[in-house]
Design a protein around this motif. Sequence first.
Motif, PDB file in Angstrom:
ATOM      1  N   PHE A 130      -2.234  -4.792  14.967  1.00 19.57           N
ATOM      2  CA  PHE A 130      -0.835  -5.457  14.042  1.00 19.57           C
ATOM      3  C   PHE A 130      -0.282  -4.436  14.350  1.00 19.57           C
ATOM      4  O   PHE A 130       1.440  -4.281  14.632  1.00 19.57           O
ATOM      5  CB  PHE A 130      -1.242  -5.599  12.801  1.00 19.57           C
ATOM      6  CG  PHE A 130      -0.253  -5.970  12.153  1.00 19.57           C
ATOM      7  CD1 PHE A 130      -0.144  -7.692  11.982  1.00 19.57           C
ATOM      8  CD2 PHE A 130       0.454  -5.565  11.263  1.00 19.57           C
ATOM      9  CE1 PHE A 130       1.230  -8.243  11.495  1.00 19.57           C
ATOM     10  CE2 PHE A 130       1.588  -5.917  10.753  1.00 19.57           C
ATOM     11  CZ  PHE A 130       2.105  -7.299  10.304  1.00 19.57           C
TER      12      PHE A 130
ATOM     13  N   SER B  61       3.256  -3.700  16.319  1.00 23.03           N
ATOM     14  CA  SER B  61       5.228  -3.625  15.926  1.00 23.03           C
ATOM     15  C   SER B  61       5.131  -2.798  15.644  1.00 23.03           C
ATOM     16  O   SER B  61       7.116  -3.189  16.100  1.00 23.03           O
ATOM     17  CB  SER B  61       4.453  -3.936  14.115  1.00 23.03           C
ATOM     18  OG  SER B  61       4.262  -4.753  13.182  1.00 23.03           O
TER      19      SER B  61
ATOM     20  N   GLY C 244       2.247  -8.899  15.777  1.00 20.88           N
ATOM     21  CA  GLY C 244       2.500  -7.827  14.684  1.00 20.88           C
ATOM     22  C   GLY C 244       4.272  -8.413  14.568  1.00 20.88           C
ATOM     23  O   GLY C 244       4.355  -7.749  13.211  1.00 20.88           O
TER      24      GLY C 244
END
Length: 424
Positions: free
Chosen positions: A29, A33, A158
């Motif tokens: 995640f 991101s 994410g």
Amino acid sequence: MELTSRLARKNLLNPTFASLWIIMFVVEFVKGSLIVAILPVYMGDVLKLSAFAIGLSFSLQYIGDNVFRSPAGWLIERIGFRTTITLGLCITLGAVSIIAFLHTMGFLVLGCALLGIGTAPLWPCVMMGISAVTEQSKNFGTAMGVIQISSLGGTGLGPVIINFFVDGSNSYRPVFWFLLGCIATIIVVSLVLPGKKPVHLSASAQAVNTAGSTQGHSLWEGGVLNNIRKTFRQVRDNLHVSPLLYPSLFLQSFAIGLLTPVITLFVRTELGFSPETYSIMLIIGGGITVIGLIPIGKLVDRFGTRWFLHIGFALSATSIGLFSMIRSTPMIWMLVILIGISYALILPTWDTMISHMLPKGEKGTVWGLFLTIQGSGMVAGPILSGKLWDLLGPPAPFVASSTAMVILFFLHIALERHESSLSR
């Protein structure tokens, strides 16, 4: 309830496996991101860094993650399972802190490199953990399907979730604090993993403990260099795999790496799809893969890996090749579905096949070695992909990826024959 009880009987619902699942999800995640949603915009638009700085940072992240997987696997055998993964997560926390608060090019490049190094122990630790907790129940494929869901889910969710934090502004400070909080949380989670000394551990945790401290290895006992030499001798004497396994490991990720940098551009410019349509395409293809992971894993545990990989490689080669040539919209959607099915067949099955080839000793080191070779395909693929696009045209990376899958199909047949001859 029925699924839960079955999983419990299969030893998947235990603190060790649950902790690995959470750690894998959160790490992917955070990486998804940063790499997809934050760093390209943050480094380019907010900090006004050059394209060279951005490219160098991304390259070092991938290289650090790949190169340090083998040392991470070796460390698991010496300092223990929990210490290795906790150390990696602490480095990851430091890396994100550097990226968040130090804004010069040198520190950002360093932060990205440390991000790769910090996350490098994740997959070797997870593979060791799964190998240990499924040794008795023989359900590696099912466990691998569950873990792949956490990995793919974290990577996909994410960028989507983090965009709500950015909310169209250029203030990334709340985003970085959120990501740092996520990493700090899983550092705490990692502390419940088994270490080198079993103290009131469950059966599954003791299995991981044993896997992480094979034959009483110590990092300092006899000197580090002497330890490394002993490791090489033990791996050389006990690892009996076909030489064809090594190019197969490379090609398995190389085929994906060829498509990673060009798929968005191809869909937008060659197929003429809108960003919204492309997002739906990713959701459908990825969703089919995720939905199929656990059922395929269960079938692999029951019937073996052979035919699932045969069909997966053949289906992937055909659908990716046709994707570069066909312009009929209904056919394109059908190919997206077939690609999703093919990777549902490949992802849990491939790692299950590899797990059957591990020697009894130095499993962490061998997992790290295999994952390093496999990861090198994700480093080389994007580099060659751009060149093929520029020199031979947009369909070239897809044809190359399809060709890699065809070669992998035949290599897998040879590997199966080699394993069959060893078992006789």
